[in-house]
Design an enzyme around this catalytic site. Structure first.
Site, mmCIF file in Angstrom:
data_model
loop_
_atom_site.group_PDB
_atom_site.id
_atom_site.type_symbol
_atom_site.label_atom_id
_atom_site.label_comp_id
_atom_site.label_asym_id
_atom_site.label_seq_id
_atom_site.Cartn_x
_atom_site.Cartn_y
_atom_site.Cartn_z
ATOM 1 N N CYS A 120 52.770 87.561 -24.794
ATOM 2 C CA CYS A 120 51.818 87.000 -25.664
ATOM 3 C C CYS A 120 50.621 87.900 -25.811
ATOM 4 C CB CYS A 120 51.338 85.469 -25.365
ATOM 5 S SG CYS A 120 50.962 84.675 -26.522
ATOM 6 N N HIS A 168 57.012 83.477 -24.626
ATOM 7 C CA HIS A 168 56.707 83.081 -23.366
ATOM 8 C C HIS A 168 57.990 82.850 -22.367
ATOM 9 C CE1 HIS A 168 52.200 82.691 -23.078
ATOM 10 N NE2 HIS A 168 52.481 82.036 -24.447
ATOM 11 N N GLU A 213 58.565 83.025 -19.534
ATOM 12 C CA GLU A 213 58.360 82.115 -18.290
ATOM 13 C C GLU A 213 58.527 80.492 -18.070
ATOM 14 O OE1 GLU A 213 54.202 82.339 -19.786
ATOM 15 O OE2 GLU A 213 56.046 83.568 -19.995
#
EC number: 6.3.5.2
Length: 513
Positions: free
Chosen positions: A85, A172, A174
């Site tokens: 990001c 993202h 994660e």
């Protein structure tokens, strides 16, 4: 100094609330990972010898005057770099590409399409759902980079310069909403960085024990023992490392759950053969809390009193230099860092007096709650302790909303005991991550027998979660809730109403205060 790990992925913190999740995901793969400030110099990073560097997300724009930056020389270290990001945008900015404000902020799930066979997406579907959260985007990738993924609103959703091992993703990976996010991170960690995955809880124990011994030497340590999972694991870990150099201080501040004080002394003094000193400080804490209703002020008061109690005990014991605490990663996140906004102060990190007489040892401050449980099991701590409900440092003081009184504490203590008993009776204790009762500072009208009542309401909070970073309200069967509600109203004095909190985190936190 002992070399702690053979391979490590370094995450640079640019302010995203997801940052700790990156380190957590990587550790789940069996690879050690640490989060550090974005201000680390390239020279400092070189000395750490990471196998890879991840530039995290963050709230800034790369063109803002005060936006977070990193040392550009990290791109001269010959270490693989993944920008996530804001990290991708910063990489683009440094390496000659172009970043602009998006015409429409993109937040939530998005579909991306993979172009070619890039390293990060090896063996992954050509189309997948990812989690976006950005206001800027890369409109022109740096020279020599290829575009690896596109989406409707973000034509440069991923990019790479494979010969340099530089990668960027606008989304993202994660976050669990990115359906192949873990696989992408694995491709970076194992495929690009060539890690082998040697890190484990057994390895963590060896590392932390050595760090404790090197830090403490022949000096003495006090451990703030509450009987909760975190402080119990800290106590056993440190006792395993330095034995009788550890003295545990158990403060009965009058804010504990039913039967907890007696259970702590039996388990640790007798079961683990530790030196445990019990301090009866009920009156001291309640006097300090008299007339105080603001939750932040209550947390600060309780945190300060804890330290002053330990100061007093240290003076009696003589020669105490260190205080051990069960601070977790989530405590640090929610209390804010140099790059993240404070959500609420935590007892272990926000209420410490400036004139504290001893240094802190916090061996769990890189772990999430479920990792602490795994560590406790590895240390041989019984399940009844390892799987004990999470309990905040301020105890029932923040589960009584408003001013804390003896009467209100007894109401919460008895209602909480009923909730825990019935959850266990119905075999739900391993299905629900955390459950407890709270006492709001409100009364309502009711009817009991033939008489009108005007009494307190009890709130039940029960959530499912993996790491405490996010949570959802637990779907407790209605018949079980009925049993719990009926028992509380009938068995706990001054309660005529029971409500169930059905709010997720976010927007709410798990605790009410």
């Amino acid at each position: 100094m002992t070399k702690l790990v053979n391979e490590m992925i370094l995450v640079l913190d640019f302010g995203s609330q997801y940052n700790q999740l990156i380190t957590r995901r990587i550790r789940e793969f069996g690879v050690y990972s640490e989060l550090h400030p974005h201000t680390l110099t390239a020279e400092e990073i070189k000395k750490m010898n990471p196998k890879g560097i991840i530039l995290s997300g963050g709230p800034n724009s790369v063109y803002d005057e005060n936006s977070f930056r990193c040392d550009e020389k990290i791109f001269e270290l010959d270490i693989p770099v993944l920008g996530i990001c804001y990290g991708m945008q910063l990489m683009t900015h440094y390496l000659g590409g172009k970043v602009e404000a998006a015409s429409q902020r993109e937040y939530g799930k998005a579909n991306i399409r993979i172009e070619g066979t890039p390293d990060l997406f090896r063996d992954l579907p050509n189309e997948q759902v990812v989690w976006m959260s950005h206001g800027d985007l890369v409109v022109e990738v740096p020279e020599g980079f290829t575009v690896d993924a596109t989406s409707h609103h973000c034509p440069n959703s991923a990019m790479s310069k494979a010969d340099k091992k530089w990668y960027g993703v606008q989304f993202h990976p994660e976050v669990r909403h990115s359906e192949y996010g873990n696989d992408l991170l694995k491709n970076f960690v194992f495929g690009v960085c060539e890690c082998e995955g040697e890190w484990s809880m057994e390895n963590f124990i060896e590392i932390e024990m050595q760090k404790i011994r090197e830090t403490v030497g022949d000096k003495q340590v006090l451990c703030a023992l509450s009987g909760g999972v975190d402080s119990s694991v800290v106590a056993v870990l440190i006792h395993k490392a330095i034995g009788d150099q550890l003295t545990c201080i158990f403060v009965d501040h009058g804010l504990l759950r039913k039967g907890e004080a007696e259970g702590v002394m039996k388990t640790f003094s007798e079961g683990f053969n530790m030196n445990v000193i019990k301090v009866d400080a009920k009156d001291r804490f309640l006097n300090k809390l008299k007339g105080v209703s603001d939750p932040e002020q209550k947390r600060k008061i309780i945190g300060n009193e804890f330290i002053y109690v330990f100061d007093d005990e240290a003076d009696k014991l003589k020669g105490i230099d260190y205080l051990a605490q069960g601070t977790l990663y989530t405590d640090i996140i929610e209390s804010g860092t140099a790059t993240a906004q404070t959500i609420k102060s935590h007892h272990n990190v926000g209420g410490l007096p400036e004139d504290m007489q001893f240094e802190l040892i916090e061996p769990l401050n890189t772990l999430f709650k479920d990792e602490v449980r795994a560590l406790g099991t590895e240390l041989g701590i019984p399940d009844e302790i390892v799987w004990r409900q999470p309990f905040p440092g301020p105890g029932l003081g923040i589960r009584v909303l408003g001013e804390v009184t003896e009467e209100k504490l007894e109401i919460v203590r008895e209602s909480d005991a009923i909730l825990r008993e019935e959850i266990a009776n119905h075999g739900l204790e391993r299905d629900i991550w955390q459950y407890f009762t709270v006492l709001p500072d409100i009364r309502s009208v009711g009817v009991m027998g033939d008489a009108r009542t005007y009494d307190y309401t009890i709130g039940i909070r029960a959530v499912t979660s993996i790491d405490g970073m996010t949570s959802d309200w637990a779907r407790i069967p209605w018949d079980v809730l009925e049993v719990i509600s009926t028992r509380i109203v009938n068995e706990v004095k001054h309660i005529n109403r029971v409500v169930y909190d059905i709010t997720s985190k976010p927007p709410a936190t798990i605790e009410w205060e």
